[in-house]
Design an enzyme around this catalytic site. Structure first.
Site, mmCIF file in Angstrom:
data_model
loop_
_atom_site.group_PDB
_atom_site.id
_atom_site.type_symbol
_atom_site.label_atom_id
_atom_site.label_comp_id
_atom_site.label_asym_id
_atom_site.label_seq_id
_atom_site.Cartn_x
_atom_site.Cartn_y
_atom_site.Cartn_z
ATOM 1 N N CYS A 250 0.838 -1.195 0.000
ATOM 2 C CA CYS A 250 0.000 0.000 0.000
ATOM 3 C C CYS A 250 0.881 1.257 0.000
ATOM 4 O O CYS A 250 1.553 1.527 -0.969
ATOM 5 C CB CYS A 250 -0.975 -0.040 1.179
ATOM 6 S SG CYS A 250 -2.344 1.122 1.007
ATOM 7 N N HIS B 299 -3.416 -5.664 0.933
ATOM 8 C CA HIS B 299 -2.702 -5.858 2.195
ATOM 9 C C HIS B 299 -2.571 -7.333 2.576
ATOM 10 O O HIS B 299 -3.491 -7.887 3.167
ATOM 11 C CB HIS B 299 -3.458 -5.149 3.322
ATOM 12 C CG HIS B 299 -3.367 -3.668 3.282
ATOM 13 N ND1 HIS B 299 -2.424 -2.964 4.000
ATOM 14 C CD2 HIS B 299 -4.096 -2.742 2.611
ATOM 15 C CE1 HIS B 299 -2.579 -1.664 3.775
ATOM 16 N NE2 HIS B 299 -3.592 -1.502 2.935
ATOM 17 N N GLU C 290 -0.772 -8.514 4.969
ATOM 18 C CA GLU C 290 -0.701 -8.624 6.430
ATOM 19 C C GLU C 290 -2.077 -8.519 7.068
ATOM 20 O O GLU C 290 -2.221 -8.709 8.273
ATOM 21 C CB GLU C 290 0.254 -7.563 6.991
ATOM 22 C CG GLU C 290 -0.326 -6.163 7.177
ATOM 23 C CD GLU C 290 -0.630 -5.419 5.879
ATOM 24 O OE1 GLU C 290 -0.296 -5.930 4.801
ATOM 25 O OE2 GLU C 290 -1.226 -4.328 5.965
#
Lengths: 275, 994
Positions: free
Chosen positions: A105, A234, A236
């Site tokens: 990002c 994302h 994560e």
């Protein structure tokens, strides 16, 4: 005993996702430090001590001059206290040493604007692509299906065909400086992940499956070495089954989230090639 | 000299921002333009070389792939009218600050104090537009005159060589001398009131007279002489008193003595403080009952409440309102609202890491099409601005927005309500001490951290636009700076863990006066040097420094032996920290300016000198009847309800908020087969190595206030708890927060119906006490905003009395959480709880313009049994989905469960637990409280039902594969059949494009 894979996440000035990125690295088997950029600039921490550099999501300097522009300027210009080395020098050495960098990002925006991606012909200094305002003109949080190019040199996506991850951005539209750049990105299989249909079959340009209007539906790119990788979605944010937006209705979801695979690939690569 | 750098997209690059502006101009103003393109302008007022400016323009200011730039010449071409919008002097310009930092990295030289970068935006309009239309566009949509300035240039007057002239919006402090004024209070009563009014002090005559009496005391006079003060109060002292005694800080209405009469019973009652009698007493009684199971750790005394989470961690929650600032400047007001409540949740105990945000907005319809009273912004502008302000505040701060609501009522045109909440988490113990406790010690240094002080927020509440003029800094309206605040938090959490301070608090309302004044209650005194405070610009009067509400600041008490380590760390992390003085045990509120004492007030007088307000309250229930409505067409009524503003999908807003940063959001705001169903509440897993979850939910139902605020309150509490339980929140481990937004309840010429409004307030508090006790939910924090009226000329709009009841609690294992979407065809559908004849204040009546009389009543005991049984079923994995019944009743809940899950549901009204003879419409649309709709796998039927023995628990049919909502009437006939896609479309339509 296996040697330790050492990962680092840079924090500060509006980086927001450093804690979950560190969790991802640890779950993947690395030792991970969250290092505030002040520690790097004070010379108390050095990138050289790590194998895996993570540039996490957030809003560096509020994205006030355009996403990550002020952040890229800082990394390119800032000097390290009592050192001939600038932070930019440390980054270039990190790359030359064959180590891994992943930007997610805002981290992807940062890498792109520093010229680290796509870095055609391994020119890690010139910006040739960018990430700008979504076609819809707005920030959006939305889960997207992503098709992975199996022919890509990217070491993070090895063995994967498709992943499902959230995007959370207002400036995720990938653009290139000219048609030639796009041709080269495609020809060299650097467009690692593309927004696609729910069956991971074909890239899509239509909203909302393609949430921002990215050229060629590109959601993430790597450099030619495959060791530098950036993406808007994302990974994560999907480390565990309960991160999936439909985990309460899909009982067969594996315990481990798809995003973790990228970190595991990174750690495995470092174990095999760098330790 | 000042440089103008203009950055614009290359001609072949799509301008998404411009397209959005074009679309919104059409939607807001009905003006159709051919195109809108945008450009960014940086006015650099600094001593730089041409080379340095060029490097900045080519580097951080522009993107070589998509943008061009020009220096001191225009870039604009091919337009009909150009509008440039910039900030007024003194308004926070975040991009300008970032641009300055970027140039400093390039040059390696810091800017001088007087140097700065100012940003503005150019809009190039093409189409049928002239200067008059452009003026309407800019004042009606693009800019807010309170904080922004603009110029409009038609193409034929545009200087193609030089572009627009350079404007440097530097604060001009004029010729005002910095000085201490003395105020003579030895004057007549009318003069006293005049002093209060002219100074925007908002002090009553009684309060002014107490201050007058204080300063006239010979002993006080002698004492003042000793410290070098005159016989009159200084401006600093009077301002400090006014701020400390303000409604905002002292909550005078909640502390008032109230004579309450209930005309229905003839009962009369004297209430000595609503806060003590109901709110604090509820918590005290519940904690006493709970004994060893008491979950409260810190209540009412700090910036936020704290409860136990696990043995090692505690959780913190605070909800604030920012209504008046949001009415004036929706974007800035809402942005400062969210970053402000962040500071509260951070600055509780020794400091806590921010975990989630919540937001609840009350607006008039964005499609409002009647004439607006003067000075009110259109509800759509308020909607857009508030949503964007909270978006920037929350997203940029890296805090997930996990829960919220939009509530619509025409009366919120008079004052929008903007509730912002933040939850945070702290270790139970920090360096051997409970982290939720803190204490400043005598000798500790007073250190201010974060942003600088300007005239921002001085007398914010009593703002009026007439005092604004070009060159004068804006005071009441502020813009938050999430990044400066984020840097400060990053620094403070490290300082906390290293044990570098003893106490911390937020600089919010009342600024330093309030934060230092309150912290100094620990030591009973302080000594602060106002001239040492860092300022945004010169020329602030000492009293302004004292009470400025400039954002992004915290006050910490640093032990002298830690000061140097604290300051070094701050400098390294690019955070400004300033030593302003020390905490003392002098008993005095002592400020100095350039070494001379400017305030010398006893702490006791300051904090306890305010007189108690007296308020009459008289309850005469409104005379209302149940309407006689013809039998409705059920199909179309359900669709109408689904498409009503209070019920319809809020997805377009929800998606603009990052609801999963920090990777802890386990039950997200949107859920179901297409990730678009409406979740009842949020579950957050804050610790990656444990499965304990934090659950948050809320209840709000202002429509019931028109019948009885007692039941409005009971329903709000119940709604919060049933939402909470729906997702798996443990009903025996939950705490509440009350946020009252009321219209002025003090009887006066302006408020002739004050007795009724005060009675509404009493009744709400009564219910708050009774129901919190019955549910065993302690109140841990809250806030009140008591003047939500609009009055100009003969037009008065009072908002409906509105209580937001928010809850925070725990789920032992997030993997046991349940969501609201139907999961499988063949699952059984249960309705838990009895349906009564309670359509009063319902959405169904609202569709017909009726209020009715039968307001839903909450039976806490049966609700409590039900919620415990639901928890037990969740723990055993017996529940496939669970959804609360609220606005629109059973019909809406069933429809949402069906389309969120992508299945049909068949419902038979013959099976409902309800009084005999209720109409089908009543059964479907009644909003009786404490009901839940649950789906259960057939194989779990027996186990599930056994948990609800003796309770109202009816299987009302099943989930089907037919993708239709089928309803059978109470006499067994088919009543309605609707495809779920149609229902979903109706539900999604109203706000889809917002």
């Amino acid at each position: 005993m296996a040697k330790t894979v050492k990962a680092v996440v840079i924090a500060g000035n509006g980086t927001n996702c450093e804690r979950e990125v560190a969790t991802a690295c640890k779950l993947a088997g690395a030792e991970c430090h969250i290092v505030h950029i002040a520690e790097l600039l004070a010379g108390r921490a050095r990138l050289d001590d790590y194998h895996f550099l993570n540039l996490a999501g957030g809003f560096l300097d509020g994205d006030d001059l355009g996403s990550a522009r002020a952040g890229a300027n800082r990394l390119n210009q800032a000097t390290v206290l009592n050192s001939q080395d600038s932070l930019a020098d440390q980054v270039q050495r990190f790359i030359a040493d064959g180590k891994l960098i992943m930007g997610v990002c805002n981290g992807f925006q940062l890498m792109t604007k520093m010229g680290l991606l796509p870095a055609l012909d391994r020119d890690y200094h010139s910006q040739s692509a960018t990430l700008t305002f979504n076609d819809g003109g707005r920030f959006e949080d939305r889960w997207c299906y992503l098709k992975i190019d199996p022919a890509s040199p990217c070491i993070f996506t090895r063995g994967l065909d498709g992943i499902y991850l959230p995007v959370r951005h207002g400036e995720g539209k990938f653009m290139v400086q000219d048609d030639m750049t796009l041709e080269q990105i495609e020809a060299r299989h650097l467009a690692v992940v593309k927004y696609c249909d729910p069956d991971y079959q074909s890239p899509v340009m239509e909203y909302p499956m393609n949430p921002n209007g990215s050229v060629a539906a590109i959601a993430g790119v790597c450099d030619e070495s495959g060791r530098l990788f950036g993406l808007m979605p994302h990974p994560e944010a999907y480390l565990h089954r309960t991160h999936h937006p439909r985990w309460t209705r899909e009982p067969d979801l594996p315990e481990e989230g798809m995003g973790l695979w990228l970190y595991k690939n990174a750690v495995n690569y470092i174990r095999e090639e760098l330790l | 000299m000042a440089w103008r750098i203009i950055v614009g997209l290359k001609d072949n690059v799509r301008d998404a921002r411009g397209e959005r502006v074009k679309r919104e101009i059409r939607e807001h103003l009905g003006v159709a333009l051919r195109s809108v393109r945008t450009m960014d302008v940086y006015t650099v007022d600094a001593d730089l070389t041409a080379q340095e400016v060029a490097a900045a323009a080519a580097g951080p200011f522009s993107d070589p792939v998509i943008q061009d730039y020009a220096i001191n010449q225009p870039l604009a071409h091919d337009f009909d009218v150009l509008i440039e919008v910039g900030f007024r002097p003194g308004v926070t310009d975040n991009s300008g600050r970032t641009a300055r930092e970027a140039i400093q990295y390039i040059t390696g030289r810091p800017f001088a104090a007087s140097e700065a970068v100012y940003t503005s935006v150019q809009y190039l309009l093409s189409g049928a537009v002239d200067v008059a239309v452009a003026e309407r566009i800019v004042s009606g949509f693009l800019a807010n005159g309170l904080i922004q300035r603009w110029s409009i240039v038609p193409a034929n007057e545009f200087d193609r060589e030089r572009g627009l002239p350079v404007v440097v919006p530097k604060v001009d402090v004029g010729s005002h001398q910095v000085a201490i004024r003395e105020i003579d209070l030895n004057v007549s009563d009318s003069k006293l009131l005049q002093i209060s009014k002219d100074g925007m002090l908002a002090l009553t005559l009684e309060e002014m007279k107490i201050i007058q009496g204080y300063v006239a005391d010979p002993q006080v006079q002698a004492n003042r002489k000793e410290v070098g003060l005159g016989a009159m109060l200084t401006d600093c002292e009077l301002e400090a008193l006014a701020q400390t005694w303000s409604e905002h800080c002292k909550h005078k209405i909640f502390a008032a003595a109230i004579d309450y009469e209930d005309t229905t019973t003839g009962e009369k009652q004297f209430i000595d403080s609503l806060f003590k009698s109901y709110i604090m007493r509820a918590t005290r009684d519940i904690r006493a009952q709970a004994g060893d199971n008491d979950i409260c750790l810190s209540v009412f005394k700090d910036n936020a409440g704290v409860i136990r989470f696990t043995d090692d961690w505690s959780i913190v929650f605070k909800v604030e309102t920012h209504n008046s600032p949001s009415a004036l400047d929706p974007y800035g007001g809402a942005l400062t609202g969210i970053v402000g409540v962040n500071r509260d949740a951070f600055g509780t105990g020794m400091g806590a890491r921010l975990m989630f945000n919540t937001d609840v907005f009350c607006f008039a319809s964005p499609f409002y099409d009647k004439p607006l009273p003067p000075r009110l912004l259109h509800p759509r502008r308020i909607f857009d601005g508030v949503v964007e302000g909270v978006e920037h505040g929350g997203n940029k701060s890296g805090i997930p927005t996990v829960n919220g609501s939009l509530v619509f009522d025409e009366r919120f045109a008079g004052k929008p309500l903007v509730y912002c909440g933040t939850g945070s988490i702290m270790p139970a113990e920090l360096n051997g001490h409970p982290c939720h406790e803190k204490q400043a010690l005598t000798g500790d240094r007073i250190v201010m951290v974060g942003g600088r002080i300007g005239k921002d927020g001085i007398h914010g509440a009593t703002f009026s636009s007439e005092e604004l003029h070009e060159g004068s800094p804006v005071t009441a309206v502020q813009i938050g700076d999430p990044i400066t605040q984020r840097r400060m938090f990053d620094f403070l959490i490290i300082a906390r863990d290293r044990g570098l301070y003893n106490s911390i608090t937020d600089n919010g309302a009342g600024g330093l006066s309030s934060s230092v004044g309150e912290m100094a209650e620990d030591t009973n005194g302080f000594e602060m040097h106002l001239d040492r405070a860092p300022l945004k610009y010169d020329g602030l009067q000492p009293w302004e420094i004292l009470i400025s509400e400039a954002q992004e600041r915290m006050t910490v008490a640093v032990p002298p032996d830690m000061l140097s380590e604290f300051m070094t760390l701050a400098a390294e992390m690019d955070v400004e920290a300033t030593d302003l003085g020390q905490f003392t045990d002098s008993g005095y509120y002592h400020c100095l300016y350039q070494g001379k004492t400017v305030t010398w007030l006893p702490m006791e007088f300051l904090h306890n000198g305010v007189p108690q307000l007296q308020i009459p309250a008289r309850w005469v229930p409104p005379q209302t009847d149940e309407p006689q409505l013809p039998s409705p067409d059920i199909d179309s009524t359900i669709k109408q309800l689904l498409g009503s503003l209070n019920i319809c999908s809020k997805e377009s807003v929800v998606r603009r908020y990052d609801h999963e940063v920090q990777a802890g959001t386990v039950v997200k705001p949107l859920t179901g087969i297409a990730n678009d169903g409406p979740s009842d509440a949020a579950v957050v897993r804050p610790l990656a190595d444990r499965f304990d979850g934090v659950v948050t939910a809320h209840g709000i139902c202002p429509r019931f206030s028109d019948l009885d605020t007692y039941h409005m309150t009971a329903n709000a509490i119940d709604e919060a708890l049933r939402n909470y339980v729906s997702v798996g929140g443990n009903i025996d481990h939950v705490a509440g927060l009350d946020n009252f937004c009321w219209c002025d309840p003090v009887k006066s010429e302006k408020t002739p119906d004050g007795e009724y409004k005060a009675a509404q307030l009493v009744r709400s508090n009564l219910a708050l006490y009774e129901y919190c006790l019955a549910f065993g939910v302690p109140l841990i924090s809250g806030k009140d905003s008591m003047k939500n009226d609009y009055q100009i000329g003969d037009t008065k709009i009072s908002i409906p009395p509105t209580l937001l009841f928010s809850v925070i609690g725990k789920i032992d294992d997030v993997r046991q959480a349940t969501t609201m979407d139907a999961k499988r065809a063949g699952d059984l559908v249960y309705l838990l709880g009895r349906t009564e004849d309670e359509l009063g204040g319902s959405e169904y009546y609202a569709l017909h313009g009726e209020l009715g009389a039968n307001v839903p009543k909450v039976d806490a005991q049966s609700a409590m049994n039900r919620y415990r049984s639901v928890n037990a079923a969740q723990k055993q994995g017996l529940i496939a989905s669970c959804h609360d019944l609220s606005d629109g009743g059973l019909a809406v809940a069933v429809a949402e469960t069906a389309f969120a899950g992508g299945f049909g549901i068949a419902v038979s009204l013959t099976k409902l637990d309800a009084p005999q003879g209720l109409s089908d419409a009543t059964l479907l649309f009644s909003e009786s409280a404490s009901r839940l709709l649950v789906t259960v796998r057939p194989e779990h039927q027996a186990a599930f039902e056994s948990l609800f023995t003796g309770q109202s628990c009816r299987c009302i049919c099943e989930v089907t594969a037919f993708n239709e909502l089928r309803i059978t009437s109470s006499n067994g006939n088919p009543l309605a059949v609707s495809p779920i896609d149609d229902l979903k479309t109706a539900w999604q339509a109203p706000l889809k494009e917002m």
